[in-house]
Scaffold this active site. Structure first.
Site, PDB file in Angstrom:
ATOM      1  N   GLU A  40      10.845 -15.981  33.020  1.00  0.00           N
ATOM      2  CA  GLU A  40      11.311 -14.803  32.273  1.00  0.00           C
ATOM      3  C   GLU A  40      11.805 -13.702  33.234  1.00  0.00           C
ATOM      4  O   GLU A  40      11.159 -13.439  34.251  1.00  0.00           O
ATOM      5  CB  GLU A  40      10.120 -14.247  31.471  1.00  0.00           C
ATOM      6  CG  GLU A  40      10.440 -13.014  30.643  1.00  0.00           C
ATOM      7  CD  GLU A  40       9.183 -12.395  30.004  1.00  0.00           C
ATOM      8  OE1 GLU A  40       8.078 -12.493  30.586  1.00  0.00           O
ATOM      9  OE2 GLU A  40       9.308 -11.815  28.922  1.00  0.00           O
ATOM     10  N   LYS A 111      13.825 -12.935  22.684  1.00  0.00           N
ATOM     11  CA  LYS A 111      12.353 -12.905  22.525  1.00  0.00           C
ATOM     12  C   LYS A 111      11.975 -12.131  21.257  1.00  0.00           C
ATOM     13  O   LYS A 111      12.434 -10.996  21.053  1.00  0.00           O
ATOM     14  CB  LYS A 111      11.751 -12.238  23.755  1.00  0.00           C
ATOM     15  CG  LYS A 111      10.239 -12.213  23.823  1.00  0.00           C
ATOM     16  CD  LYS A 111       9.806 -11.577  25.163  1.00  0.00           C
ATOM     17  CE  LYS A 111       8.303 -11.532  25.353  1.00  0.00           C
ATOM     18  NZ  LYS A 111       7.942 -10.909  26.654  1.00  0.00           N
ATOM     19  N   CYS A 146       7.146 -15.929  26.974  1.00  0.00           N
ATOM     20  CA  CYS A 146       5.973 -15.175  27.437  1.00  0.00           C
ATOM     21  C   CYS A 146       5.038 -14.747  26.296  1.00  0.00           C
ATOM     22  O   CYS A 146       4.325 -15.581  25.758  1.00  0.00           O
ATOM     23  CB  CYS A 146       6.445 -13.985  28.275  1.00  0.00           C
ATOM     24  SG  CYS A 146       5.158 -13.339  29.384  1.00  0.00           S
TER      25      CYS A 146
END
Ligand SMILES: NC(=O)CC(=O)C(=O)O
Length: 257
Positions: A40, A111, A146
């Protein structure tokens, strides 16, 4: 199917340009892999909030072009981790890019769950809303990033959309490393899917990174795990294992909710 995870050191002593070139060279060395995965926000570091706007790029920007060329030169599928994206609406997003072996940007994923509660990414970046799957010749990838790892309903949604393996770029901090491995294994077991979780190494913005990228099989066994420093993890996946486990132990079929 051979997959390689490049756990990049994101220490701030290296410039974004230099890191991008170095990562391009690392990718080109992985021609024998089918899929290469980066972490990321590896150009800036996931906790270097002050760099997000300065280093934000479009999906046709410098990093995307460099990654496209690296994927094409190596002839591999490349999950190029995520970049701070400047969207067409002017907002910032934490966006993952997937390139096909001919260098086309085949998929992108913004995300969905932003980290930081009332600061950092949570206030600086917009949230994605779309589930993204990537059909490869032998299995379908489901994308997450994440903090998404903490939200099992996202992964169930990806399984419902056909995912057999989850690819999770991250910038996970060392102080919560116990959660990282535990959650990666949990997502694998409960969804009977491979998990490829690629983190960063080093320290930036005062936050030591966990490293310890990990590949988990659909039975929840750890197939390979990196140490704390920069490292490339290569592992052979057997796509049939997903189908075999789902057939032999068909827990996914017993869902009632
Ligand atoms: N950095 C993240 O997105 C997530 C994280 O740190 C966590 O503990 O969760």
């Amino acid at each position: 199917m051979r997959a390689s995870l490049i756990q990049i050191d994101v220490n701030p002593y290296e410039s974004v340009n230099s890191r991008r070139e170095r990562v391009g060279s690392l990718i080109r060395e992985l021609r024998s892999s089918d899929l290469v995965v980066l972490p990321e926000l590896w150009t800036v570091g996931a906790f270097a909030y002050e760099l997000f706007a300065d280093e934000a790029e479009t999906l046709r920007g410098t990093t995307a072009r460099a990654m496209s060329e690296a994927a094409r030169d190596a002839g591999i599928w490349l999950h190029a981790g995520s970049i701070p994206e400047r969207g067409e609406d002017g907002a910032l997003y934490n966006t993952s890019l997937v390139f096909s072996p001919d260098g086309e940007l085949a998929h992108s994923y913004r995300k969905i769950h932003r980290f930081g509660f009332d600061k950092g990414e949570a206030v600086l970046m917009g949230a994605g809303s779309d589930l993204v799957t990537v059909p490869l010749p032998d299995l379908t990838l489901g994308l997450a990033t994440c903090y998404d790892l903490r939200f099992p309903e996202l992964f169930r949604g990806l399984v419902d959309a056909g995912a057999h393996a989850f690819v999770i770029p991250a910038g996970w901090p060392e102080r919560r490393r116990a959660h990282w491995t535990l959650l990666a294994r949990a997502r694998a077991v409960e969804n009977q899917a491979y998990v490829l979780a690629c983190g960063t190494a080093g320290t930036h913005a005062g936050v030591p990174q966990a490293g310890h990228s990990v590949v988990v099989d659909p039975w929840g066994e750890v197939l390979a795990e990196a140490g704390p420093g920069e490292e490339t993890l290569t592992v052979d996946l057997d796509p049939a294992k997903v189908f075999d486990i789902r057939e032999a132990f068909p827990a996914l079929k017993d869902r009632v909710l």
